[in-house]
Design a protein around this motif. Structure first.
Motif, PDB file in Angstrom:
ATOM      1  N   GLY C 196       0.705  -0.868  -0.473  1.00 30.42           N
ATOM      2  CA  GLY C 196      -0.070   0.141   0.364  1.00 30.42           C
ATOM      3  C   GLY C 196       1.284   1.166  -0.322  1.00 30.42           C
ATOM      4  N   ALA C 197       2.021   0.760   1.065  1.00 34.17           N
ATOM      5  CA  ALA C 197       3.735   2.130   0.593  1.00 34.17           C
ATOM      6  C   ALA C 197       3.857   2.398  -1.127  1.00 34.17           C
ATOM      7  N   GLU C 198       3.975   1.320  -0.959  1.00 31.20           N
ATOM      8  CA  GLU C 198       4.541   1.647  -2.573  1.00 31.20           C
ATOM      9  C   GLU C 198       4.099   2.377  -3.395  1.00 31.20           C
ATOM     10  N   ALA C 199       2.435   1.513  -3.758  1.00 33.88           N
ATOM     11  CA  ALA C 199       1.573   2.206  -4.847  1.00 33.88           C
ATOM     12  C   ALA C 199       1.416   3.564  -4.497  1.00 33.88           C
ATOM     13  N   GLU C 200       1.186   3.675  -3.033  1.00 33.41           N
ATOM     14  CA  GLU C 200       0.779   5.280  -2.805  1.00 33.41           C
ATOM     15  C   GLU C 200       2.149   6.321  -3.530  1.00 33.41           C
ATOM     16  N   ARG C 201       3.282   5.744  -2.922  1.00 32.57           N
ATOM     17  CA  ARG C 201       4.399   6.791  -2.949  1.00 32.57           C
ATOM     18  C   ARG C 201       4.674   6.728  -4.551  1.00 32.57           C
ATOM     19  N   VAL C 202       4.606   5.785  -5.840  1.00 27.76           N
ATOM     20  CA  VAL C 202       4.993   5.500  -7.018  1.00 27.76           C
ATOM     21  C   VAL C 202       3.746   6.115  -8.146  1.00 27.76           C
ATOM     22  N   SER C 203       2.311   6.415  -6.939  1.00 28.17           N
ATOM     23  CA  SER C 203       1.256   6.629  -7.585  1.00 28.17           C
ATOM     24  C   SER C 203       1.182   8.359  -7.688  1.00 28.17           C
ATOM     25  N   GLY C 204       1.900   8.167  -6.627  1.00 27.31           N
ATOM     26  CA  GLY C 204       0.949   9.680  -5.737  1.00 27.31           C
ATOM     27  C   GLY C 204      -0.065  10.397  -5.624  1.00 27.31           C
ATOM     28  N   LYS C 205      -0.519   9.310  -4.985  1.00 28.07           N
ATOM     29  CA  LYS C 205      -2.039   9.412  -4.614  1.00 28.07           C
ATOM     30  C   LYS C 205      -2.397   8.838  -3.622  1.00 28.07           C
ATOM     31  N   SER C 206      -3.418   8.978  -2.586  1.00 25.53           N
ATOM     32  CA  SER C 206      -3.959   8.256  -1.798  1.00 25.53           C
ATOM     33  C   SER C 206      -4.326   6.954  -2.123  1.00 25.53           C
ATOM     34  N   LEU C 207      -4.155   6.136  -1.198  1.00 20.81           N
ATOM     35  CA  LEU C 207      -4.677   4.449  -2.043  1.00 20.81           C
ATOM     36  C   LEU C 207      -4.169   3.553  -0.066  1.00 20.81           C
ATOM     37  N   PRO C 208      -5.047   3.929   0.471  1.00 22.50           N
ATOM     38  CA  PRO C 208      -4.982   3.090   1.351  1.00 22.50           C
ATOM     39  C   PRO C 208      -6.199   1.754   1.128  1.00 22.50           C
ATOM     40  N   ILE C 209      -5.149   0.723   2.084  1.00 24.77           N
ATOM     41  CA  ILE C 209      -5.560  -0.569   2.563  1.00 24.77           C
ATOM     42  C   ILE C 209      -7.561  -0.327   2.735  1.00 24.77           C
ATOM     43  N   ASN C 210      -8.381  -0.777   1.505  1.00 29.42           N
ATOM     44  CA  ASN C 210      -9.644  -1.105   1.834  1.00 29.42           C
ATOM     45  C   ASN C 210      -9.683  -3.217   2.630  1.00 29.42           C
ATOM     46  N   ALA C 211     -10.910  -2.902   2.997  1.00 30.96           N
ATOM     47  CA  ALA C 211     -11.676  -3.916   3.907  1.00 30.96           C
ATOM     48  C   ALA C 211     -11.029  -5.491   3.067  1.00 30.96           C
TER      49      ALA C 211
END
Lengths: 272, 272, 272, 272
Positions: C196-211
Motif C-alpha cells: 500500500g505504501a509503495e503504491a501510494e509512493r509511485v502513484s502519488g495518490k492516496s491508496l488506503p488499504i480497503n477491507a
C-alpha cells in the motif's frame, strides 16, 4: 452523497402501451407472432434486426446444437434441485445454468475470442471467403502464430479435440456445411480450419475441430462479440433443462443418485 | 444403510457414441440441424415427438410471447448480477430466472391448472371445439362452477385482467386466432372464454383474458401437464435475458440504478 | 464407454447413523450444539479443525465484516427476485449471491492471491512478524516488485483504495488491530501494508488499504488457499441477504424500483 | 404511464459515510467487530436487536444445526456446478441453495407455521411454559384439533418422523435441552411435543419430533414470522456448501458422478 447529474436510464429493447407491445421496433402480436420462429425471434431480440433467410437457418442450427448433451453435470444439478424444490421449477433451471462456465459450454467463447482477436479487421467483411491466394497465405501465417502463442504459454487451443467424439465431432462437418450453404463460410471458418490443421501438425495428435470450435468460428462470421457467445449456450441449454426436469417429474432419478452418493461417500467414516 | 435393490437410472432423452449424437431418437447433425427451427426442437426435446406444421406454428408463437416483457424485475436482477460478475454471464441469466415464480410468469400455470382440473376428460379429445349445443351447455356450467369456487374462497380467477393492457391484452386475440388457424381452438379455449365472460358478469368488472390465460388454455389443448407450463416461460425468458445482458454490456444501467437506490434508501439513516 | 476402474467417491466432512450426526469428527448434538458459535462451526466445517480462541475471534470478525454493505446490486437482485417468487426465498438468496464475482466481493480473492503468490514460503511460518531487519528489507523488495509488476501491465493493485471510504476505510485499522491482538499480524499483513505504501509512493495518490485488502492479508495469515476466500464473502452475504428479504417482506421496495426503471428506460421508445 | 406520487424507497438496515459503516444502528468496526460472533450478528441483521446471552446461545445452536447434512442433493448440485464453473464459486453456492424448497430445509417452515397459526396469541408471552393445569388442557385440545385437521386432509403433520434417525432424532432432545436452559421452552415447544404425542397415538406409529420440528417450535418462541424461518436454513447451508466446494476443489468427485450417471442413464438407448 449528492451526485450530479444523474445519467438517464435507457433501454432500446421493448416497450408497452395499453394496446401495444413492441419488441425491437416490431409489434409483437401482429408483426411477430405467427410470422417468426423462436430462433429468429432470439436473433431479433439480440441484434435488433430481422434475420435473413440464411441467418435464420444458421442461427437456429447453432442454438439447436447447444440445447441437449445428455446427462451433463448441468442436467444433474437441475434434477437435484428440482427434487428439493419442485414448486420452483425456475430455480431448478437456474441451478443447472449456473455451471455453464469456463469448463463446459462457456468454453465456446474461447474459440470465438481467439478468432476475433486474431482477425479483428474481418469483422465487417465477414462474407469474404479467404480463398484467394494472398488472403490464404495471410490466414496461414495467422494460424501458425496463433498456435505458437498458445503452445508458448502451455495452453490448449480452444475448439479442438473431444474426449468422446473421435476421430471427428459429427456436429462440425454439418455445421460447416450449413455455413457454406448459407454464405457464412468466410475467413473465420477458414482460419479455424487452418488453426486445427496447424495444431495437429505441431502436436502430432489428432485434434478435430469440435462443436464449440465450429460454433465459435461461425459466430465470428455473424459478427457477434465474443462476450455474448456464451449466452447462446445458456439460452439453448435452458430449453434442454426444462426437458430434463419434465422427465425428472415423470421418472425421477435424483433421490436414487443422492442415496448412492451419500452411501458411498461417507462409508469410510461410518465404518472408521 | 444397505439398500436393495438399487433402481436403475434411466433417461430417454439423448445419447452419444463416438460418431453419433442422438436426441429423442433423431440423429442431431443429420436429421435435426438444418431441418428444424429452435421452437420445433424444444417441442421435440419436451415431448419426444416431432411437431406437426400446426403444432410448430402454435408452439413457436407461445414461446415467443414469453421471451421479452421490458425492464421487468427479472431483467433488473440479471443486469445487477452481470454488473458484479461479468465473467459469469450464465449466473446473471440464472439470477434473472430465479424470480419467475408465483407472481410473474409462473402465474401462467394457474390458468392451465384451473382448466385441466375443470375438464380432465378432454385431455384426449382436445380438438373437439365445444360448439355443439350439449357440449356448450356443459362448458357453461363448468365455467359458472369454476368462477363460483374461486369467489367462494376469495381468490382471483387466474388468466384474467392486466394492470396495463386495457381494455384488452393485445396478445390474446392474436394467440386465439393462431389457435383457430392451427386446429387448437377446442374445449379449453372455449372454457377459458366462458370463464372470462362469467367472471365479468358476476364481478361487474372488465376482466379481459390476458396472455397467461390464453397460453394456459392453449397449453391444455396441446395436452401439456400444467406442472411444466411454467418451464415454457423460463426457457423463453432465458433468451430475453441474454438480450438484456448484451445491452447491459454495451450501455450499462446497473451501477446508476444501484447508486440511486442506495442514496435514497439510506438517506433517512445518514441524516437521522 | 466402459471405464475401469471407477474411482471411489469419498467425502471427509460428515456422516450420519440412526442415532448420530457427526461433522468433522465431532458429534453434532453433544459436542457442537451449545458449545460453539456459528463462526467457529464455519471454521470447523472448512478446515476440519476446531478454532483456537484467537482464530475464533479473528474468523468471526472477518465473516461479520462481509455480511452487510447496504443496498448493493446483490441486495437489489435478491429483492427483485423475492418480489416475483416469494414462495422461493432460497431462490432470492441464490439470485443475490450470483453477482458476487470479479467486481464485488469476489475481488477479495485478488489481494489474497497477490500476497500468497508473492510470499509462498511464508505459508508455514505465518506467525513471524516480518519486523526483523533482514526480513523487513526482503518484504520491502517484494512490495516494490509486486507494485511494479501490476503497473507494468496497467492493472490496479488489489485491496487498495475505496470510492467512498476516504481517506481511510474504517474497517481496515480495526481488522489489523484484531489481527495483532490475536497473533495474526505476520508477514502477509506487513507485506500488504508495504505494498500500500509503495503504491501510494509511485502513484502519488492516496491508496488506503480497503477491507478486502485487510481481509485478504489476514486470510493469508490463516493459511487459507486464495481460491476459497471468495467463499467467505458468499456465505457471509447469504446472511445479509436474508435480512434484506425479511425487510422486503415487511416494507417492499422492489415493485416501486421496477416501475420507476420501466418508466424511465422505455420513455424514449414510447414517445418516439 | 405517469404515476403519482412515487413512494419513497427506505431501508433501515445499514448506511455508510466516508468514515463510518453502521449496521442496525451499531458502528460496525468499533461496536461489532471483536465484540460479536457471527450468529449474534445474524440475529442483529435480522431483528435489529442485539441478542441476549440466552438468545445468542439458542440462535447459534439453531443455525449450526442447519449448516451440514452430508452429501445432500444440495451439496451434489453445488459440486456439479463448481466442476463446470470453478471461476464462479458464488454460482456453485447459489445452485446448491436453489433446491432448499418444500422438500428439504424449506420444510422447516411447515412446523413453525403450524404452531404459530395454532397459537397466535402466544406470540407476545412466549416465555410462559404452558405447564399450569388450565393452560395445559388448552394446549392438549389444540394438539388434538391440529392433528385431526391434518389427518382430515390426508396430510402429514410437519416436524415429525425421519427416514434415518429412529427411534429419535438425536438433535431434538439437545435442542429442547438448550431451549430449556435458555428460557425458550414455552408454549410452542410444549405444543409441538403434545402434537407429536397425539400424532403417535392416533396413527399407532412412532413419530419422533425431528430437527425441523424442534427448530420450528423454538423459532416460534423467538417470535420469528414463519415466512423467514426457511431463511435460517438457507444462510446456514451456504456455509456448509462452501465447505463442500472447498473439498471438491481438493478431492473432486463431480466428474466421476457425472460419468457414472451418463453411462447408466443412456445405456439402454446406446444398446437399443
Amino acid at each position: 452523497m449528492s451526485r450530479t447529474p444523474k445519467p438517464l436510464i435507457r433501454s432500446n429493447i421493448a416497450y408497452s402501451t395499453p394496446d401495444r407491445i413492441v419488441v425491437r421496433g416490431k409489434d409483437l402480436p401482429n408483426e411477430v407472432l405467427g410470422h417468426m420462429n423462436l430462433g429468429d425471434f432470439a436473433f431479433l431480440q439480440l441484434t435488433g434486426k430481422a434475420a435473413t433467410r440464411e441467418q435464420s437457418a444458421m442461427f437456429n442450427a447453432i442454438l439447436i446444437t447447444l440445447v441437449e448433451h445428455g446427462m451433463t453435470p448441468s442436467a444433474i444439478a437441475a434434477r437435484m434441485t428440482y427434487a428439493g424444490a419442485p414448486e420452483s421449477l425456475q430455480a431448478a433451471v437456474a441451478a443447472g445454468l449456473c455451471g455453464l462456465g469456463s469448463v463446459f459450454v462457456g468454453s465456446m467463447e474461447g474459440a470465438c475470442r481467439m478468432l476475433s482477436e486474431a482477425l479483428p479487421d474481418a469483422q465487417h467483411d465477414a462474407r469474404q471467403d479467404g480463398q484467394s491466394g494472398a488472403a490464404l497465405a495471410e490466414l496461414e501465417q495467422i494460424a501458425r502464430d496463433t498456435v505458437a502463442a498458445y503452445r508458448a504459454r502451455g495452453a490448449s487451443v480452444p475448439g479442438l479435440g473431444h474426449p468422446l467424439h473421435k476421430p471427428i465431432d459429427p456436429r462440425t462437418p454439418r455445421l460447416f456445411q450449413l455455413a457454406a450453404e448459407n454464405g457464412m463460410s468466410g475467413k473465420y471458418v477458414k482460419l479455424m480450419q487452418l488453426i486445427g490443421a496447424e495444431a495437429e501438425r505441431v502436436s502430432g495428435k489428432s485434434l478435430p475441430i469440435n462443436a464449440t470450435g465450429a460454433i465459435g468460428a461461425i459466430c465470428c462470421e455473424f459478427g457477434f462479440p465474443w462476450r455474448i457467445v456464451r449466452g447462446f449456450g445458456v439460452m439453448a441449454r435452458a430449453i434442454g433443462l426444462v426437458g430434463h426436469i419434465m422427465e425428472e417429474g415423470e421418472k425421477p432419478m435424483a433421490i436414487e443418485i443422492w442415496q448412492r452418493i451419500e452411501d458411498e461417500a461417507s462409508a469410510h467414516l461410518r465404518e472408521g
